[in-house]
Structure formats: C-alpha cells, structure tokens
Motif scaffolding. Structure first.
Motif, short mmCIF file in Angstrom:
data_model
loop_
_atom_site.label_atom_id
_atom_site.label_comp_id
_atom_site.label_asym_id
_atom_site.label_seq_id
_atom_site.Cartn_x
_atom_site.Cartn_y
_atom_site.Cartn_z
N PHE A 151 -6.76 1.86 -6.65
CA PHE A 151 -5.98 2.93 -6.22
C PHE A 151 -7.22 4.07 -5.96
CE2 PHE A 151 -6.33 3.45 -10.81
CZ PHE A 151 -6.88 4.76 -11.11
N ILE B 190 -1.04 -2.64 -10.25
CA ILE B 190 -2.10 -2.06 -9.16
C ILE B 190 -3.24 -2.70 -9.37
CG2 ILE B 190 -3.42 -0.02 -9.06
CD1 ILE B 190 -1.06 1.75 -9.95
N VAL C 119 5.48 3.36 -8.03
CA VAL C 119 4.25 4.34 -8.07
C VAL C 119 4.69 5.80 -8.12
CG1 VAL C 119 2.42 4.60 -6.63
CG2 VAL C 119 3.14 2.20 -6.87
N VAL D 41 -3.19 10.12 -2.47
CA VAL D 41 -3.43 9.03 -3.49
C VAL D 41 -2.76 7.69 -2.83
CG1 VAL D 41 -2.84 8.13 -5.65
CG2 VAL D 41 -3.06 10.52 -5.29
N THR D 42 -3.80 6.87 -2.89
CA THR D 42 -3.51 5.60 -2.25
C THR D 42 -3.41 4.39 -3.00
OG1 THR D 42 -4.56 6.33 -0.09
CG2 THR D 42 -4.21 3.85 -0.21
N VAL D 43 -2.42 3.66 -3.26
CA VAL D 43 -2.27 2.70 -4.46
C VAL D 43 -2.07 1.40 -3.60
CG1 VAL D 43 -1.07 1.82 -6.23
CG2 VAL D 43 -1.44 4.18 -5.91
N LYS D 44 -3.00 0.31 -4.25
CA LYS D 44 -2.70 -0.90 -3.74
C LYS D 44 -2.54 -1.99 -4.82
CE LYS D 44 -5.61 -0.12 0.30
NZ LYS D 44 -6.53 -0.59 1.33
N THR E 134 0.85 -1.23 0.23
CA THR E 134 0.10 -0.17 0.10
C THR E 134 0.84 1.27 -0.18
OG1 THR E 134 -1.74 -1.22 1.24
CG2 THR E 134 -1.78 1.34 1.12
N LEU F 184 -2.00 6.34 -13.63
CA LEU F 184 -2.15 5.03 -12.66
C LEU F 184 -2.71 4.00 -13.57
CD1 LEU F 184 -2.85 6.65 -9.01
CD2 LEU F 184 -0.73 5.33 -9.88
#
Length: 118
Positions: A38, A35, A58, A47-50, A9, A29
């Motif tokens: 997000f 990914i 990222v 901005v949260t990216v998993k 994350t 993204l």
C-alpha cells in the motif's frame, strides 16, 4: 471463496492533513489481511492498496481510521459505486438533516440576540 479475493488495486481519497493522519491509515492497513502493498500519498490525499482484497473491505478498513474516505474519482474499484458515496455523504446525519437544519436555524436567532444583550 478464493474466487472472491483476486488481485485488486484499490485507490481511495482519504482526508489526511498531517503525518499523524497518514499514520492512522497506515496502522489500520497494516492489520488487514490480503494486502501485498500500500502507498499513502499525503500530498494528494491518495491511498493505493494492492492485494487479494475486496474493494469494499479496504474502504471499510480505511474508514476505521476516522478519516473521511471515498473512492478515488475516475477509478472504478468498487462494483457498487453508490454505496461509498452514500456512506461519505451520510455519516448518520443526512437523514436527520432537514429536522436538524430547521432546529439549528431556529436556534441561531435566539443565540445571536442573547450575545448582543450581554
């Protein structure tokens, strides 16, 4: 190679002032591999990216949107926290700042009187 890409994350602070800014981040993204999800919070500029991604990848991808990007404070998402701070603080101008600042300071007195004379 699979060991490098583990579920992560990554939380970034991204300077976004409108939906167009968020759209630019969304576009870069959506093209990135690995990914899973997000979330773009325009109000918080967060901005949260998993996904199965590297935090630095990222960061670099979001930076391509042209928006000022940094790691979210208090969230240790990058193994090397000094790299993003240096990238944020110096977009190719920090090393030249003393010379540019001196040149700018010297130019200001010349410009101001020229405007006053006209």
């Amino acid at each position: 190679m699979a060991a490098e890409l583990t579920m992560q994350t990554v939380v970034l602070k991204v300077a976004m002032s409108c939906e167009g800014c968020a759209g630019a981040v969304r576009r870069v993204l959506s093209k990135m591999e690995g990914i899973e999800t997000f979330d773009i919070d325009l109000k918080e500029q967060k901005v949260t990216v998993k996904g199965n991604v590297k935090p630095e990848d990222v960061f670099q991808t979001v930076s391509k949107s042209g928006k000022k990007t940094s790691y979210w404070e208090g969230k240790a998402t990058a193994p090397d926290a000094s790299a993003p701070a240096a990238a944020e603080a110096a977009p190719n101008t920090a090393a030249e700042a003393p010379a540019d600042a001196a040149a700018a300071a010297a130019a200001v007195p010349e410009i101001t009187p020229a405007k006053a004379d006209t």
